[in-house]
Design a protein around this motif. Sequence first.
Motif, PDB file in Angstrom:
ATOM      1  N   ILE A   1       4.706  79.514  -2.809  1.00 13.33           N
ATOM      2  CA  ILE A   1       5.475  79.677  -1.575  1.00 13.33           C
ATOM      3  C   ILE A   1       6.862  80.228  -1.882  1.00 13.33           C
ATOM      4  O   ILE A   1       7.380  81.092  -1.160  1.00 13.33           O
ATOM      5  CB  ILE A   1       5.560  78.340  -0.823  1.00 13.33           C
ATOM      6  N   PHE A   2       7.473  79.757  -2.954  1.00 10.80           N
ATOM      7  CA  PHE A   2       8.800  80.236  -3.342  1.00 10.80           C
ATOM      8  C   PHE A   2       8.781  81.729  -3.663  1.00 10.80           C
ATOM      9  O   PHE A   2       9.725  82.458  -3.335  1.00 10.80           O
ATOM     10  CB  PHE A   2       9.288  79.448  -4.561  1.00 10.80           C
ATOM     11  N   ALA A   3       7.701  82.194  -4.286  1.00  6.28           N
ATOM     12  CA  ALA A   3       7.627  83.597  -4.720  1.00  6.28           C
ATOM     13  C   ALA A   3       7.278  84.543  -3.585  1.00  6.28           C
ATOM     14  O   ALA A   3       7.488  85.757  -3.705  1.00  6.28           O
ATOM     15  CB  ALA A   3       6.596  83.736  -5.841  1.00  6.28           C
ATOM     16  N   ALA A   4       6.759  84.018  -2.473  1.00  8.34           N
ATOM     17  CA  ALA A   4       6.269  84.871  -1.386  1.00  8.34           C
ATOM     18  C   ALA A   4       7.395  85.271  -0.442  1.00  8.34           C
ATOM     19  O   ALA A   4       8.297  84.485  -0.160  1.00  8.34           O
ATOM     20  CB  ALA A   4       5.170  84.153  -0.622  1.00  8.34           C
ATOM     21  N   SER A   5       7.330  86.486   0.062  1.00  7.05           N
ATOM     22  CA  SER A   5       8.316  86.951   1.036  1.00  7.05           C
ATOM     23  C   SER A   5       7.898  86.624   2.463  1.00  7.05           C
ATOM     24  O   SER A   5       8.715  86.675   3.386  1.00  7.05           O
ATOM     25  CB  SER A   5       8.505  88.468   0.905  1.00  7.05           C
ATOM     26  N   GLU A   6       6.629  86.280   2.663  1.00  3.34           N
ATOM     27  CA  GLU A   6       6.098  85.927   3.964  1.00  3.34           C
ATOM     28  C   GLU A   6       5.535  84.507   3.908  1.00  3.34           C
ATOM     29  O   GLU A   6       5.239  83.991   2.823  1.00  3.34           O
ATOM     30  CB  GLU A   6       4.985  86.903   4.376  1.00  3.34           C
TER      31      GLU A   6
END
Length: 240
Positions: free
Chosen positions: A48-53
């Motif tokens: 989740i931290f790495a995702a932009s969406e």
Amino acid sequence: MAESARRRRGGAQGGDGRPNDHLFDRELDHLSPEVRWREWMHRVEATIFAASEPVTRETLGRIVGKTCSIDLLIDDIRDELRSRPYDLVAVAGGWKHLTRPAYADAIRSAFGTAAGGSGGAKDLTQSEVLVLMCIGYFQPITRAELSSFFGKEISRDFIGHLRGAGLIASGPRSPTPGAPYTYVTTKEFLLEFGLGTLRDLPDFEALEDAGLLSKEKLLAGDLMSDFAGLQEAGEIKADE
């Protein structure tokens, strides 16, 4: 031998660029229950931290075991974040890290906008927020239907500004004569207002209690009496 080494490292990939399913250990059966749960928590939070969406349940299901309850996992992560200035929030059909509202002023002072969205919603006028709210509740809805709610014409430029902010998009054509386009809210709308789905919109009673909307005036097409200055501002045109 090189291929075998990649397989041992879990580095072989399928045609879509993701590691092959049989090479990624979701279940972690070799770990104790406590260590396994902690590893799943780390995987989910890192993803989740790495995702932009916002990250969907389906996506998270690819990195945890079949018996893992994603909801309970998210709850445990959120418990650990209680003392942090950010949280894990259900928004736009998935989960996303968002800073807590208490720090919005500090973030705005640092960057000129609050984190967690594009910043477009905070620049909307009162009339734009009201029209956007009506689209949210009654979508798909045509421009003529919106105009009837307000008792004044909603201009194409007005709709174009909301579209330019990414908050609404064209929906299916209406079955009414002329088959005009309808308008619907977008994923960006959910993100900007911190909504998981449209079901999270407040009910009419809550809006009335807050003094933001009169259901009677809405149904009677008399919303404009509460916003007397909008026509003079050129945002909503009078009927010809």
